[in-house]
Structure formats: C-alpha cells, structure tokens
Scaffold this active site. Structure first.
Site, PDB file in Angstrom:
ATOM      1  N   GLY A   5       0.783  -1.220   0.000  1.00 52.70           N
ATOM      2  CA  GLY A   5       0.000   0.000   0.000  1.00 52.70           C
ATOM      3  C   GLY A   5       0.819   1.276   0.000  1.00 52.70           C
ATOM      4  N   ASP A   6       2.026   1.230   0.537  1.00 54.15           N
ATOM      5  CA  ASP A   6       2.893   2.411   0.606  1.00 54.15           C
ATOM      6  C   ASP A   6       4.345   1.958   0.478  1.00 54.15           C
ATOM      7  OD1 ASP A   6       3.626   5.091   0.906  1.00 54.15           O
ATOM      8  OD2 ASP A   6       3.625   4.989   3.092  1.00 54.15           O
ATOM      9  N   LEU A   7       4.623   1.260  -0.614  1.00 56.95           N
ATOM     10  CA  LEU A   7       5.924   0.625  -0.786  1.00 56.95           C
ATOM     11  C   LEU A   7       6.948   1.620  -1.334  1.00 56.95           C
ATOM     12  CD1 LEU A   7       7.371  -2.067  -0.432  1.00 56.95           C
ATOM     13  CD2 LEU A   7       6.816  -2.585  -2.809  1.00 56.95           C
TER      14      LEU A   7
END
Length: 191
Positions: free
Chosen positions: A90-92
């Site tokens: 999701g927030d790589l």
C-alpha cells in the site's frame, strides 16, 4: 471479501493521516475509486480548506466526477478485468523496507489491502520528490522481468500516483504538493 474474491481488507488501514475504510468490492475499479481516489481527494480538499485555500479545495472537488470517470475507464479495461486481488503493501517505498539482524527483508508501515499488484509500483518515476522512493530502475527492470508490464500501465500508474499525491497533500502539506496534484490531475483528464 478475502483476496480471492474481492478488493478491500477486513479492517481500515491508514496511509499518512488518511484512513482507508477498505470496504470490500468485487471490482478493482470501484474499490480504487471509492476506497482510494475519492477518500484521498476529499482528505486533500479538507486540508486545503483548513489551510484557508477554499478556492483550491473547491477546484479539487470539482474534478471529482471527471477523475472518477477516468479511473473507471482506465481500470475497467479488459486488462483490469483480468486482475486478480493481490495483497499489496500500500505504501511501498525504500523508507518502509529494511533488513533484520539475520538479513531478512522487513516491510514497515503497511497500508495494505487486496488490490492490483501494480499498485505498489506507483512511485516509479515519482516527480514530487527527486530520488523518491529510493528504488533504482534496476529494481523495476527486475520486477518487470518476472511480471511483465501490462498494456495501459502508464495510464493506470498516473492514477495511482495521483492518489499518493493527494495523500501527501493531506498528510504533509497541501501547498507543497498542490502543483503536483494539479499537473497529475490535468494529465489524467486530458488523456
């Protein structure tokens, strides 16, 4: 719900300061529009209004319908209908990855959900902060050697990046990211 049957997650997750409800959808385009795009657009508009930029907040909200339609168009393509729900971070970005004392990769601060796997590639070519997310082109080439880039990825990536820009605007300062949000939104609306 549950990965194999839908897009979403059993609980809300947080990306920056924005809570994502992760309500289950059978369709990736609908989950993206309802759970990611509009959630972050409204959070950014609220942050703009709180900062005294009501005119810009109104302009951003004015794009809502057109951006949702563009997302449904690009994510409702034949390719997107073949996408299978995949658990994504999701927030790589590099700041959310490290190694433990045994050398195993550790992912931090997930904002996970079941979505299109390519979501985690959204920061590729990120223009808002040079050098961000910290991955080299070698990383992306290696990734795409295993999972080839699908037709239409660039258009979808523009949408994914817009969500992250809206999120950054809401979480870290609207005016710092506003020009990037506006440019990305216009690029999407003109494509």
């Amino acid at each position: 719900g549950g990965g194999a049957g839908g897009y979403g997650f059993p609980c809300a997750t947080t990306l920056g300061c924005v809570s994502h409800p992760n309500v289950w959808h059978e369709d990736w385009a609908e989950f993206f529009v309802e759970g990611l795009l509009l959630t972050n657009l409204e959070a950014a508009a609220q942050a703009l209004a709180l900062d005294g930029n009501r005119r810009l907040a109104h302009r951003l909200r004015g794009w809502e319908g057109e951006l949702a339609a563009a997302a449904r168009h690009h994510l409702g393509s034949e390719h997107a209908r073949r996408v299978r729900p995949t658990l994504v971070h999701g927030d790589l970005w590099a700041g959310n990855v490290s190694c433990d004392h045994q050398g195993h990769v550790v992912l931090h601060e997930p904002a996970g959900f079941y979505g299109a796997g390519e979501w985690d590639l959204a920061y590729q070519g990120w223009g808002a902060s040079p050098g961000f997310p910290g991955w080299s082109n070698v990383f992306y080439l290696a990734y795409h050697s295993l999972i080839p880039r699908a037709t239409g990825f660039q258009d979808r990536k523009e949408l994914y990046q817009l969500v992250h820009l809206l999120n950054h605007a809401a979480s870290y300062g609207c005016m710092e990211y506003w020009s990037h949000v506006e440019l990305k939104a216009r690029t999407i609306l003109e494509s």
